[in-house]
Design a protein around this motif. Sequence first.
Motif, PDB file in Angstrom:
ATOM      1  N   GLY A  73       2.046  50.900 -10.726  1.00 42.73           N
ATOM      2  CA  GLY A  73       0.675  51.125 -10.330  1.00 42.73           C
ATOM      3  C   GLY A  73       0.517  51.708  -8.947  1.00 42.73           C
ATOM      4  N   ARG A  74       1.576  51.668  -8.135  1.00 45.06           N
ATOM      5  CA  ARG A  74       1.446  52.206  -6.782  1.00 45.06           C
ATOM      6  C   ARG A  74       1.706  53.708  -6.726  1.00 45.06           C
ATOM      7  NH1 ARG A  74       6.350  49.170  -3.655  1.00 45.06           N
ATOM      8  NH2 ARG A  74       5.384  47.395  -4.604  1.00 45.06           N
ATOM      9  N   TYR A  75       2.116  54.303  -7.831  1.00 42.98           N
ATOM     10  CA  TYR A  75       2.404  55.739  -7.863  1.00 42.98           C
ATOM     11  C   TYR A  75       1.419  56.451  -8.773  1.00 42.98           C
ATOM     12  CZ  TYR A  75       6.736  53.891  -5.995  1.00 42.98           C
ATOM     13  OH  TYR A  75       7.645  53.212  -5.237  1.00 42.98           O
ATOM     14  N   ASP A  76       1.085  57.673  -8.423  1.00 40.53           N
ATOM     15  CA  ASP A  76       0.210  58.494  -9.252  1.00 40.53           C
ATOM     16  C   ASP A  76       1.110  59.238 -10.235  1.00 40.53           C
ATOM     17  OD1 ASP A  76      -1.960  59.794 -10.288  1.00 40.53           O
ATOM     18  OD2 ASP A  76      -2.120  61.232  -8.646  1.00 40.53           O
ATOM     19  N   LEU A  77       1.351  58.629 -11.383  1.00 37.25           N
ATOM     20  CA  LEU A  77       2.281  59.183 -12.363  1.00 37.25           C
ATOM     21  C   LEU A  77       1.571  60.150 -13.300  1.00 37.25           C
ATOM     22  CD1 LEU A  77       4.190  55.898 -13.291  1.00 37.25           C
ATOM     23  CD2 LEU A  77       4.864  57.663 -11.651  1.00 37.25           C
ATOM     24  N   VAL A  78       2.359  61.016 -13.892  1.00 39.35           N
ATOM     25  CA  VAL A  78       1.866  61.964 -14.876  1.00 39.35           C
ATOM     26  C   VAL A  78       2.494  61.613 -16.213  1.00 39.35           C
ATOM     27  CG1 VAL A  78       1.825  64.397 -15.565  1.00 39.35           C
ATOM     28  CG2 VAL A  78       1.619  63.770 -13.144  1.00 39.35           C
ATOM     29  N   ARG A  79       1.663  61.454 -17.227  1.00 36.35           N
ATOM     30  CA  ARG A  79       2.179  61.134 -18.561  1.00 36.35           C
ATOM     31  C   ARG A  79       2.809  62.389 -19.173  1.00 36.35           C
ATOM     32  NH1 ARG A  79       1.477  57.167 -22.321  1.00 36.35           N
ATOM     33  NH2 ARG A  79      -0.104  56.159 -21.066  1.00 36.35           N
ATOM     34  N   LEU A  80       4.025  62.258 -19.625  1.00 38.87           N
ATOM     35  CA  LEU A  80       4.703  63.355 -20.297  1.00 38.87           C
ATOM     36  C   LEU A  80       4.267  63.417 -21.749  1.00 38.87           C
ATOM     37  CD1 LEU A  80       8.333  62.864 -18.921  1.00 38.87           C
ATOM     38  CD2 LEU A  80       6.556  64.432 -18.098  1.00 38.87           C
ATOM     39  N   GLU A  81       4.124  64.622 -22.253  1.00 36.15           N
ATOM     40  CA  GLU A  81       3.774  64.792 -23.659  1.00 36.15           C
ATOM     41  C   GLU A  81       5.048  64.629 -24.478  1.00 36.15           C
ATOM     42  OE1 GLU A  81       0.733  65.162 -24.971  1.00 36.15           O
ATOM     43  OE2 GLU A  81      -0.070  64.977 -22.952  1.00 36.15           O
ATOM     44  N   GLU A  82       4.975  63.771 -25.471  1.00 36.70           N
ATOM     45  CA  GLU A  82       6.111  63.528 -26.339  1.00 36.70           C
ATOM     46  C   GLU A  82       5.664  63.661 -27.784  1.00 36.70           C
ATOM     47  OE1 GLU A  82       8.645  60.048 -24.458  1.00 36.70           O
ATOM     48  OE2 GLU A  82       6.516  59.524 -24.530  1.00 36.70           O
ATOM     49  N   PRO A  83       6.613  63.929 -28.675  1.00 37.26           N
ATOM     50  CA  PRO A  83       6.237  63.952 -30.096  1.00 37.26           C
ATOM     51  C   PRO A  83       5.772  62.555 -30.510  1.00 37.26           C
ATOM     52  CG  PRO A  83       8.435  64.887 -29.768  1.00 37.26           C
ATOM     53  CD  PRO A  83       8.011  64.283 -28.459  1.00 37.26           C
ATOM     54  N   PRO A  84       4.908  62.458 -31.518  1.00 34.48           N
ATOM     55  CA  PRO A  84       4.460  61.141 -31.986  1.00 34.48           C
ATOM     56  C   PRO A  84       5.651  60.275 -32.394  1.00 34.48           C
ATOM     57  CG  PRO A  84       3.288  62.898 -33.127  1.00 34.48           C
ATOM     58  CD  PRO A  84       4.353  63.542 -32.305  1.00 34.48           C
ATOM     59  N   PHE A  85       5.410  58.963 -32.434  1.00 34.47           N
ATOM     60  CA  PHE A  85       6.487  58.045 -32.802  1.00 34.47           C
ATOM     61  C   PHE A  85       7.034  58.387 -34.175  1.00 34.47           C
ATOM     62  CE2 PHE A  85       8.061  54.283 -34.977  1.00 34.47           C
ATOM     63  CZ  PHE A  85       9.097  53.933 -34.119  1.00 34.47           C
ATOM     64  N   ASP A  86       8.351  58.411 -34.248  1.00 32.59           N
ATOM     65  CA  ASP A  86       9.058  58.642 -35.503  1.00 32.59           C
ATOM     66  C   ASP A  86      10.250  57.689 -35.505  1.00 32.59           C
ATOM     67  OD1 ASP A  86      11.560  60.139 -36.779  1.00 32.59           O
ATOM     68  OD2 ASP A  86       9.753  60.839 -37.813  1.00 32.59           O
ATOM     69  N   ALA A  87      10.307  56.803 -36.487  1.00 30.66           N
ATOM     70  CA  ALA A  87      11.353  55.774 -36.514  1.00 30.66           C
ATOM     71  C   ALA A  87      12.753  56.381 -36.545  1.00 30.66           C
ATOM     72  CB  ALA A  87      11.145  54.842 -37.702  1.00 30.66           C
ATOM     73  N   ALA A  88      12.938  57.443 -37.313  1.00 33.37           N
ATOM     74  CA  ALA A  88      14.271  58.060 -37.397  1.00 33.37           C
ATOM     75  C   ALA A  88      14.656  58.686 -36.060  1.00 33.37           C
ATOM     76  CB  ALA A  88      14.300  59.098 -38.515  1.00 33.37           C
ATOM     77  N   ALA A  89      13.711  59.366 -35.405  1.00 30.54           N
ATOM     78  CA  ALA A  89      13.995  59.957 -34.096  1.00 30.54           C
ATOM     79  C   ALA A  89      14.248  58.864 -33.064  1.00 30.54           C
ATOM     80  CB  ALA A  89      12.834  60.854 -33.658  1.00 30.54           C
ATOM     81  N   TRP A  90      13.470  57.788 -33.129  1.00 35.99           N
ATOM     82  CA  TRP A  90      13.644  56.683 -32.182  1.00 35.99           C
ATOM     83  C   TRP A  90      15.053  56.095 -32.296  1.00 35.99           C
ATOM     84  CZ3 TRP A  90      11.447  55.295 -27.907  1.00 35.99           C
ATOM     85  CH2 TRP A  90      11.719  54.047 -27.365  1.00 35.99           C
ATOM     86  N   ALA A  91      15.554  56.011 -33.528  1.00 35.15           N
ATOM     87  CA  ALA A  91      16.909  55.488 -33.747  1.00 35.15           C
ATOM     88  C   ALA A  91      17.947  56.363 -33.046  1.00 35.15           C
ATOM     89  CB  ALA A  91      17.204  55.382 -35.238  1.00 35.15           C
ATOM     90  N   THR A  92      17.705  57.673 -32.967  1.00 30.98           N
ATOM     91  CA  THR A  92      18.668  58.547 -32.269  1.00 30.98           C
ATOM     92  C   THR A  92      18.612  58.319 -30.762  1.00 30.98           C
ATOM     93  OG1 THR A  92      17.196  60.470 -31.931  1.00 30.98           O
ATOM     94  CG2 THR A  92      18.370  60.337 -34.053  1.00 30.98           C
ATOM     95  N   LEU A  93      17.438  57.937 -30.249  1.00 24.60           N
ATOM     96  CA  LEU A  93      17.301  57.703 -28.805  1.00 24.60           C
ATOM     97  C   LEU A  93      17.924  56.384 -28.380  1.00 24.60           C
ATOM     98  CD1 LEU A  93      13.610  58.856 -28.291  1.00 24.60           C
ATOM     99  CD2 LEU A  93      15.675  60.033 -27.528  1.00 24.60           C
ATOM    100  N   THR A  94      17.951  55.431 -29.267  1.00 23.27           N
ATOM    101  CA  THR A  94      18.485  54.116 -28.919  1.00 23.27           C
ATOM    102  C   THR A  94      19.966  53.977 -29.268  1.00 23.27           C
ATOM    103  OG1 THR A  94      17.711  53.223 -31.042  1.00 23.27           O
ATOM    104  CG2 THR A  94      16.241  52.991 -29.139  1.00 23.27           C
ATOM    105  N   ASP A  95      20.557  55.027 -29.768  1.00 20.71           N
ATOM    106  CA  ASP A  95      21.991  55.021 -30.106  1.00 20.71           C
ATOM    107  C   ASP A  95      22.745  55.842 -29.054  1.00 20.71           C
ATOM    108  OD1 ASP A  95      24.525  55.230 -31.146  1.00 20.71           O
ATOM    109  OD2 ASP A  95      23.918  56.267 -32.992  1.00 20.71           O
ATOM    110  N   PRO A  96      23.431  55.170 -28.114  1.00 22.74           N
ATOM    111  CA  PRO A  96      24.117  55.914 -27.050  1.00 22.74           C
ATOM    112  C   PRO A  96      25.226  56.822 -27.566  1.00 22.74           C
ATOM    113  CG  PRO A  96      24.653  53.569 -26.936  1.00 22.74           C
ATOM    114  CD  PRO A  96      23.606  53.739 -28.002  1.00 22.74           C
ATOM    115  N   ALA A  97      25.689  56.599 -28.781  1.00 20.22           N
ATOM    116  CA  ALA A  97      26.756  57.441 -29.333  1.00 20.22           C
ATOM    117  C   ALA A  97      26.205  58.660 -30.061  1.00 20.22           C
ATOM    118  CB  ALA A  97      27.621  56.612 -30.287  1.00 20.22           C
TER     119      ALA A  97
END
Length: 114
Positions: A2-26
């Motif tokens: 809250g102490r910083y003036d942040l800018v929200r990045l535009e991201e694709p809508p939530f997708d469970a399959a894509a999310w699984a690729t982001l949470t898999d470090p391999a």
Amino acid sequence: MGRYDLVRLEEPPFDAAAWATLTDPANPAPKGSQSLPAKLSIGVSKAFRDAHPELVAVFEKVDLPIDTLNKALARMSETRQKPRDAAIAFLRDNPAVWKAWLPAEHAAKVEAGL
């Protein structure tokens, strides 16, 4: 945050399959996806729930906008505000947020006590 003036990045809508690729470090080819929104929950014991159903009804309505919460927490941290003082400041500064949680007669009493 809250102490910083942040800018929200535009991201694709939530997708469970894509999310699984982001949470898999391999995963060699992660795909972008928004995360699911965070949900604030208030937990109480069964004994508390049974003894104080009117408070549980209030807790079930609590909804804190993340930007408002982050700003309140940042102010508390920056000014070394005591939790009670931060809570009172939050209530004074954000009546539209908390009045939605309470019956009108109770909200009036809280407001009068500020």
